[in-house]
Enzyme design. Structure first.
Site, PDB file in Angstrom:
ATOM      1  N   TYR A 158       0.938  -1.209   0.014  1.00 31.69           N
ATOM      2  CA  TYR A 158      -0.087  -0.048   0.106  1.00 31.69           C
ATOM      3  C   TYR A 158       0.917   1.212  -0.113  1.00 31.69           C
ATOM      4  O   TYR A 158       1.581   1.519   0.993  1.00 31.69           O
ATOM      5  CB  TYR A 158      -1.080  -0.018   1.244  1.00 31.69           C
ATOM      6  CG  TYR A 158      -1.709   1.318   1.341  1.00 31.69           C
ATOM      7  CD1 TYR A 158      -2.997   1.342   0.414  1.00 31.69           C
ATOM      8  CD2 TYR A 158      -1.528   2.444   1.916  1.00 31.69           C
ATOM      9  CE1 TYR A 158      -3.828   2.341   0.416  1.00 31.69           C
ATOM     10  CE2 TYR A 158      -2.361   3.683   1.972  1.00 31.69           C
ATOM     11  CZ  TYR A 158      -3.596   3.533   1.062  1.00 31.69           C
ATOM     12  OH  TYR A 158      -4.115   4.693   1.162  1.00 31.69           O
ATOM     13  N   SER A 198       5.509  10.659  11.873  1.00 30.02           N
ATOM     14  CA  SER A 198       6.960  10.771  11.571  1.00 30.02           C
ATOM     15  C   SER A 198       7.568  11.414  12.967  1.00 30.02           C
ATOM     16  O   SER A 198       6.745  12.123  13.696  1.00 30.02           O
ATOM     17  CB  SER A 198       7.385  11.371  10.485  1.00 30.02           C
ATOM     18  OG  SER A 198       9.047  11.271  10.543  1.00 30.02           O
ATOM     19  N   GLN A 225      11.348  16.350   9.816  1.00 30.25           N
ATOM     20  CA  GLN A 225      10.448  15.383  10.227  1.00 30.25           C
ATOM     21  C   GLN A 225       9.070  16.114  10.694  1.00 30.25           C
ATOM     22  O   GLN A 225       7.997  15.258  10.224  1.00 30.25           O
ATOM     23  CB  GLN A 225      10.804  14.548  11.096  1.00 30.25           C
ATOM     24  CG  GLN A 225      12.150  13.721  10.965  1.00 30.25           C
ATOM     25  CD  GLN A 225      12.014  13.069   9.572  1.00 30.25           C
ATOM     26  OE1 GLN A 225      11.086  12.207   9.395  1.00 30.25           O
ATOM     27  NE2 GLN A 225      12.736  13.249   8.539  1.00 30.25           N
ATOM     28  N   HIS A 275       6.447  16.473   7.678  1.00 30.02           N
ATOM     29  CA  HIS A 275       5.466  15.136   7.218  1.00 30.02           C
ATOM     30  C   HIS A 275       4.118  15.655   7.603  1.00 30.02           C
ATOM     31  O   HIS A 275       2.978  15.072   7.092  1.00 30.02           O
ATOM     32  CB  HIS A 275       6.071  13.886   7.967  1.00 30.02           C
ATOM     33  CG  HIS A 275       6.930  13.286   7.029  1.00 30.02           C
ATOM     34  ND1 HIS A 275       7.188  12.563   6.198  1.00 30.02           N
ATOM     35  CD2 HIS A 275       8.346  13.261   7.548  1.00 30.02           C
ATOM     36  CE1 HIS A 275       8.176  12.347   5.710  1.00 30.02           C
ATOM     37  NE2 HIS A 275       9.065  12.494   6.477  1.00 30.02           N
ATOM     38  N   GLU A 297      11.060   6.947  16.290  1.00 32.80           N
ATOM     39  CA  GLU A 297      11.331   6.285  14.962  1.00 32.80           C
ATOM     40  C   GLU A 297      12.631   6.738  14.575  1.00 32.80           C
ATOM     41  O   GLU A 297      13.361   5.821  14.130  1.00 32.80           O
ATOM     42  CB  GLU A 297      10.289   7.118  14.021  1.00 32.80           C
ATOM     43  CG  GLU A 297      10.462   6.532  12.716  1.00 32.80           C
ATOM     44  CD  GLU A 297       9.313   7.376  11.844  1.00 32.80           C
ATOM     45  OE1 GLU A 297       9.301   6.666  10.679  1.00 32.80           O
ATOM     46  OE2 GLU A 297       9.038   8.452  12.147  1.00 32.80           O
ATOM     47  N   HIS A 298      13.042   8.009  14.652  1.00 33.04           N
ATOM     48  CA  HIS A 298      14.476   8.378  14.113  1.00 33.04           C
ATOM     49  C   HIS A 298      15.263   8.980  15.330  1.00 33.04           C
ATOM     50  O   HIS A 298      14.733   9.786  16.045  1.00 33.04           O
ATOM     51  CB  HIS A 298      14.509   9.494  12.975  1.00 33.04           C
ATOM     52  CG  HIS A 298      13.471   9.073  11.954  1.00 33.04           C
ATOM     53  ND1 HIS A 298      12.192   9.537  11.749  1.00 33.04           N
ATOM     54  CD2 HIS A 298      13.788   8.163  10.881  1.00 33.04           C
ATOM     55  CE1 HIS A 298      11.718   9.185  10.568  1.00 33.04           C
ATOM     56  NE2 HIS A 298      12.627   8.422  10.029  1.00 33.04           N
ATOM     57  N   ASP A 321      15.931   8.575   4.614  1.00 32.88           N
ATOM     58  CA  ASP A 321      14.563   8.597   3.732  1.00 32.88           C
ATOM     59  C   ASP A 321      14.838   8.303   2.551  1.00 32.88           C
ATOM     60  O   ASP A 321      13.917   7.783   1.918  1.00 32.88           O
ATOM     61  CB  ASP A 321      13.954   9.985   4.128  1.00 32.88           C
ATOM     62  CG  ASP A 321      13.226  10.235   5.564  1.00 32.88           C
ATOM     63  OD1 ASP A 321      13.280   9.153   6.318  1.00 32.88           O
ATOM     64  OD2 ASP A 321      12.939  11.158   5.931  1.00 32.88           O
ATOM     65  N   GLU A 333       1.081 -33.412  31.927  1.00 33.20           N
ATOM     66  CA  GLU A 333       0.212 -32.615  31.229  1.00 33.20           C
ATOM     67  C   GLU A 333      -1.229 -33.548  30.729  1.00 33.20           C
ATOM     68  O   GLU A 333      -2.137 -32.984  30.226  1.00 33.20           O
ATOM     69  CB  GLU A 333       0.825 -32.036  29.972  1.00 33.20           C
ATOM     70  CG  GLU A 333       1.747 -30.926  30.084  1.00 33.20           C
ATOM     71  CD  GLU A 333       2.144 -30.247  28.938  1.00 33.20           C
ATOM     72  OE1 GLU A 333       1.737 -30.718  27.640  1.00 33.20           O
ATOM     73  OE2 GLU A 333       3.189 -29.142  29.039  1.00 33.20           O
ATOM     74  N   HIS A 367       0.078 -38.026  23.074  1.00 31.97           N
ATOM     75  CA  HIS A 367       1.175 -37.694  23.095  1.00 31.97           C
ATOM     76  C   HIS A 367       2.269 -38.630  23.810  1.00 31.97           C
ATOM     77  O   HIS A 367       3.231 -39.041  23.048  1.00 31.97           O
ATOM     78  CB  HIS A 367       1.347 -36.378  23.851  1.00 31.97           C
ATOM     79  CG  HIS A 367       0.775 -35.199  22.987  1.00 31.97           C
ATOM     80  ND1 HIS A 367      -0.432 -35.031  22.657  1.00 31.97           N
ATOM     81  CD2 HIS A 367       1.649 -34.059  22.604  1.00 31.97           C
ATOM     82  CE1 HIS A 367      -0.437 -33.653  22.162  1.00 31.97           C
ATOM     83  NE2 HIS A 367       0.857 -33.138  22.021  1.00 31.97           N
TER      84      HIS A 367
END
Length: 375
Positions: free
Chosen positions: A99, A204, A226, A229, A274-275, A308, A362, A367
């Site tokens: 996307y 951002s 930034q 954005h 983020e950065h 970027d 168990e 098993h």
């Protein structure tokens, strides 16, 4: 109506009513009533409309991103011991959906998604992006051609996520990648489980740590880059220099003064941005105390915008403090890990008693019998 209900209604409408719902939302949100599939002629026209210098720049960046990502995959992890084989094998995801926002086209994001996907070996890639005035961004189409993506749809927003997840106007995908607005994020959240998602990406963020050696203009420009954005973006300045603290006066930038670079980094770890950008003397010596950040940029020639675009590192990064538990997008996000086990008789018999005891604890009778039958 809250965002959950709003998005849920659109997803349900698309799932139930299919292409008719897609057409309604395309007309309502994108003012578009044409066909959804991008044609070969449209791709060719986009290619012809781009200047040679622009193509050269895109190809150069493409090569740098490819070079950075191509060595990330370290191969299969198979161990042989006492005649037994254990390990991890990797397989590319069969079919993915990318996307790419269309209204404020960011074709660089397509390279950041598509290149590691191709390196991982993904064979089937679908691209969804909203049209602007009936057309997909020409740079997006050019990059799609470089990536060998031929299945491209003029579908954006929540309806695009629903279409990829449920296979409306296309085959459904196994995992969806790419950033979007809060509605796209919510759509990805709601279809998770029907299909996979890469993450939930918000506005951002930049956290810049500077000492007295830092260039004031670099600091200001990098912080503002930034915020460019959008209004919801965040910028933090942390410094141990009172001069810098007092000289940097920018709207929407949160400033903090700390006594040392180490204390500044500790605050950055709490923010988990983020950065994270370090404009300090000898930044490498602080790398080992950085714990929480999507990406770290160091030195006067490492501004976030360079990352970027052309440094080659991926700019699809965790936001909203999710760097505490999430990571930068890599080739591995487009692959699945599959465990492999082929024990020898000796290996099986040497440990089966422990397995039998645990099965008894168990109360897993079959098993127990499955293992016991091999003794």
């Amino acid at each position: 109506m809250d965002i959950y209900e709003y998005v849920s209604n659109i997803i349900s409408d698309v799932r139930i009513n299919g292409i008719d719902a897609l057409k309604r939302y395309s007309e309502a949100f994108d003012n578009y009533s044409g066909g959804f599939t991008v044609t070969d002629d449209e791709i060719e026209d986009a290619d012809k409309s781009i200047k040679p210098g622009e193509k050269d720049a895109i190809k150069n960046i493409y090569e740098r991103i490819y070079e950075y990502h191509k060595n990330q995959f370290e191969g299969q992890k198979i161990n042989i011991k006492n005649g037994s084989i254990y390990g991890i094998i990797y397989r590319p995801i069969d079919r993915i959906g990318l996307y790419v926002p269309g209204k404020r086209a960011l074709p660089s994001t397509l390279m950041m998604l598509g290149i590691p996907a191709r390196i991982a070996g993904v064979k089937s890639i679908v691209l969804c992006t909203a049209p602007e005035n009936g057309n997909v961004n020409k740079y997006t189409l050019y990059i799609a051609r470089l990536l060998g993506i031929r299945e491209i749809y003029k579908i954006g927003g929540v309806q695009a996520i629903a279409a990829m997840a449920y296979g409306i106007s296309m085959k459904p995908v196994d995992k969806i990648f790419g950033p979007g607005n809060k509605y796209v994020n919510e759509a990805k959240r709601q279809v998770f489980g029907i299909t996979g998602i890469d993450g939930l990406y918000g506005p951002s963020e930049i956290c810049l740590i500077a000492d007295d050696s830092a260039n004031i203009n670099y600091i200001k420009n990098d912080l503002l880059s930034q915020l460019e954005h959008g209004e919801a973006s965040s910028a933090y300045l942390i410094t141990n220099s009172l001069r810098i603290y007092n000289e940097v006066k920018l709207e929407n930038v949160k400033k903090y003064y700390k006594e040392t670079v180490e204390e500044s980094i500790e605050l950055a770890n709490e923010i988990a941005p983020e950065h994270l950008e370090l404009l300090v003397n000898d930044p490498l010596k602080y790398l080992n105390i950085i714990r929480n950040a999507g990406a770290v940029y160091m030195g006067e020639y490492g501004p976030v915008p360079a990352g970027d675009y052309f440094l080659g590192v991926n700019h699809v990064l965790p936001t909203g403090s999710s760097a505490r538990f999430s990571s930068v997008l890599t080739v591995y996000d487009f692959m699945k890990r599959i465990s492999v086990a082929m024990p020898s008789k000796y290996d099986f018999l040497s440990a089966v008693d422990s397995g039998l005891k645990l099965a008894s604890i168990e109360n897993m009778k079959m098993h127990y019998k499955s293992m016991e039958a091999r003794i």
